[in-house]
Scaffold this motif. Structure first.
Motif, PDB file in Angstrom:
ATOM      1  N   UNK A   1     -25.133   7.913 -31.216  1.00 30.24           N
ATOM      2  CA  UNK A   1     -25.682   7.265 -30.019  1.00 30.24           C
ATOM      3  C   UNK A   1     -25.201   8.015 -28.775  1.00 30.24           C
ATOM      4  N   UNK A   2     -23.923   8.388 -28.750  1.00 36.82           N
ATOM      5  CA  UNK A   2     -23.379   9.144 -27.617  1.00 36.82           C
ATOM      6  C   UNK A   2     -24.113  10.472 -27.431  1.00 36.82           C
ATOM      7  N   UNK A   3     -24.369  11.170 -28.531  1.00 32.60           N
ATOM      8  CA  UNK A   3     -25.069  12.462 -28.476  1.00 32.60           C
ATOM      9  C   UNK A   3     -26.511  12.258 -28.000  1.00 32.60           C
ATOM     10  N   UNK A   4     -27.184  11.258 -28.556  1.00 39.85           N
ATOM     11  CA  UNK A   4     -28.564  10.984 -28.149  1.00 39.85           C
ATOM     12  C   UNK A   4     -28.633  10.606 -26.672  1.00 39.85           C
ATOM     13  N   UNK A   5     -27.690   9.797 -26.212  1.00 42.88           N
ATOM     14  CA  UNK A   5     -27.641   9.445 -24.788  1.00 42.88           C
ATOM     15  C   UNK A   5     -27.444  10.691 -23.931  1.00 42.88           C
ATOM     16  N   UNK A   6     -26.568  11.579 -24.355  1.00 45.44           N
ATOM     17  CA  UNK A   6     -26.324  12.823 -23.612  1.00 45.44           C
ATOM     18  C   UNK A   6     -27.587  13.678 -23.536  1.00 45.44           C
ATOM     19  N   UNK A   7     -28.434  13.569 -24.571  1.00 44.20           N
ATOM     20  CA  UNK A   7     -29.696  14.327 -24.616  1.00 44.20           C
ATOM     21  C   UNK A   7     -30.827  13.591 -23.899  1.00 44.20           C
ATOM     22  N   UNK A   8     -30.516  12.477 -23.256  1.00 48.28           N
ATOM     23  CA  UNK A   8     -31.505  11.647 -22.563  1.00 48.28           C
ATOM     24  C   UNK A   8     -32.563  11.088 -23.506  1.00 48.28           C
ATOM     25  N   UNK A   9     -32.134  10.761 -24.721  1.00 51.22           N
ATOM     26  CA  UNK A   9     -33.007  10.105 -25.694  1.00 51.22           C
ATOM     27  C   UNK A   9     -32.625   8.625 -25.681  1.00 51.22           C
ATOM     28  N   UNK A  10     -33.616   7.782 -25.439  1.00 49.98           N
ATOM     29  CA  UNK A  10     -33.354   6.343 -25.406  1.00 49.98           C
ATOM     30  C   UNK A  10     -33.082   5.823 -26.811  1.00 49.98           C
ATOM     31  N   UNK A  11     -32.069   4.969 -26.918  1.00 48.62           N
ATOM     32  CA  UNK A  11     -31.763   4.339 -28.206  1.00 48.62           C
ATOM     33  C   UNK A  11     -32.005   2.837 -28.090  1.00 48.62           C
ATOM     34  N   UNK A  12     -32.263   2.215 -29.224  1.00 45.38           N
ATOM     35  CA  UNK A  12     -32.506   0.778 -29.256  1.00 45.38           C
ATOM     36  C   UNK A  12     -31.251   0.012 -28.856  1.00 45.38           C
ATOM     37  N   UNK A  13     -31.433  -1.060 -28.117  1.00 44.38           N
ATOM     38  CA  UNK A  13     -30.306  -1.913 -27.734  1.00 44.38           C
ATOM     39  C   UNK A  13     -29.580  -2.461 -28.950  1.00 44.38           C
ATOM     40  N   UNK A  14     -30.323  -2.812 -30.010  1.00 46.74           N
ATOM     41  CA  UNK A  14     -29.659  -3.369 -31.186  1.00 46.74           C
ATOM     42  C   UNK A  14     -28.749  -2.333 -31.839  1.00 46.74           C
ATOM     43  N   UNK A  15     -29.095  -1.055 -31.751  1.00 45.81           N
ATOM     44  CA  UNK A  15     -28.224  -0.010 -32.304  1.00 45.81           C
ATOM     45  C   UNK A  15     -26.924   0.049 -31.527  1.00 45.81           C
ATOM     46  N   UNK A  16     -27.021  -0.104 -30.221  1.00 38.87           N
ATOM     47  CA  UNK A  16     -25.827  -0.085 -29.382  1.00 38.87           C
ATOM     48  C   UNK A  16     -24.962  -1.304 -29.678  1.00 38.87           C
ATOM     49  N   UNK A  17     -25.588  -2.477 -29.784  1.00 35.44           N
ATOM     50  CA  UNK A  17     -24.830  -3.701 -30.088  1.00 35.44           C
ATOM     51  C   UNK A  17     -24.168  -3.600 -31.451  1.00 35.44           C
ATOM     52  N   UNK A  18     -24.914  -3.134 -32.457  1.00 36.75           N
ATOM     53  CA  UNK A  18     -24.339  -3.014 -33.800  1.00 36.75           C
ATOM     54  C   UNK A  18     -23.170  -2.045 -33.799  1.00 36.75           C
ATOM     55  N   UNK A  19     -23.300  -0.956 -33.050  1.00 38.34           N
ATOM     56  CA  UNK A  19     -22.207   0.002 -32.972  1.00 38.34           C
ATOM     57  C   UNK A  19     -20.997  -0.628 -32.286  1.00 38.34           C
ATOM     58  N   UNK A  20     -21.220  -1.438 -31.274  1.00 32.99           N
ATOM     59  CA  UNK A  20     -20.122  -2.108 -30.583  1.00 32.99           C
ATOM     60  C   UNK A  20     -19.322  -2.947 -31.576  1.00 32.99           C
ATOM     61  N   UNK A  21     -20.026  -3.724 -32.402  1.00 33.37           N
ATOM     62  CA  UNK A  21     -19.337  -4.568 -33.362  1.00 33.37           C
ATOM     63  C   UNK A  21     -18.657  -3.750 -34.459  1.00 33.37           C
ATOM     64  N   UNK A  22     -19.293  -2.619 -34.845  1.00 31.99           N
ATOM     65  CA  UNK A  22     -18.668  -1.721 -35.818  1.00 31.99           C
ATOM     66  C   UNK A  22     -17.347  -1.201 -35.273  1.00 31.99           C
ATOM     67  N   UNK A  23     -17.346  -0.790 -34.016  1.00 34.88           N
ATOM     68  CA  UNK A  23     -16.133  -0.248 -33.392  1.00 34.88           C
ATOM     69  C   UNK A  23     -15.057  -1.323 -33.287  1.00 34.88           C
ATOM     70  N   UNK A  24     -15.451  -2.565 -33.070  1.00 34.60           N
ATOM     71  CA  UNK A  24     -14.489  -3.675 -32.968  1.00 34.60           C
ATOM     72  C   UNK A  24     -13.807  -3.927 -34.306  1.00 34.60           C
ATOM     73  N   UNK A  25     -14.536  -3.671 -35.403  1.00 34.41           N
ATOM     74  CA  UNK A  25     -13.987  -3.915 -36.738  1.00 34.41           C
ATOM     75  C   UNK A  25     -12.990  -2.853 -37.170  1.00 34.41           C
ATOM     76  N   UNK A  26     -13.003  -1.696 -36.543  1.00 38.20           N
ATOM     77  CA  UNK A  26     -12.126  -0.606 -37.004  1.00 38.20           C
ATOM     78  C   UNK A  26     -10.821  -0.570 -36.260  1.00 38.20           C
TER      79      UNK A  26
END
Length: 120
Positions: A95-120
């Motif tokens: 997601x970070x790489x895609x954002x840097x490339x100015x590629x829009x990502x789905x909000x749900x992907x960002x939310x899911x990643x947020x929760x993934x990061x919280x679990x680790x």
């Protein structure tokens, strides 16, 4: 401007495609290609935003060099060498790489990643 993302394999495409929230063409080189094959693959997309996202290994390095020579206008984005492969890179990093490339990502992907990061 239309965007084209070049990856090496189908597993890379499968990993990033569900994250992308805009019309993007994802092309698979299926490993190292010749200059002729690369030209055949990318020429139809000349004038579009060509984004290169390949593995952080010798095969990916060879492909990048060829693309830089044949299509110098292409923009190159990199995954961390510790992950080696686009397909093995954590979703949040992609997601970070895609954002840097100015590629829009789905909000749900960002939310899911947020929760993934919280679990680790």
């Amino acid at each position: 401007m239309e965007k084209v993302i070049v990856v090496e394999g189908i597993s890379d495409k499968t990993r990033i495609a569900p994250l992308i929230a805009e019309p993007v063409t994802i092309l698979c080189t299926n490993g190292t290609v010749s200059a002729t094959r690369l030209e055949e693959m990318l020429l139809p997309f000349e004038g579009q935003d060509i984004i290169i996202l390949v593995d952080a290994d010798s095969s990916g390095d060879k492909l990048r060099k060829l693309i830089k020579r044949e299509f110098p206008e292409a923009r190159h984005f990199y995954i961390d060498k510790s992950y080696k492969e686009v397909a093995a890179t954590p979703i949040g990093k992609l997601i970070d790489v895609l954002n840097a490339a100015d590629v829009r990502v789905f909000n749900h992907a960002i939310r899911n990643d947020f929760y993934e990061r919280m679990d680790t």
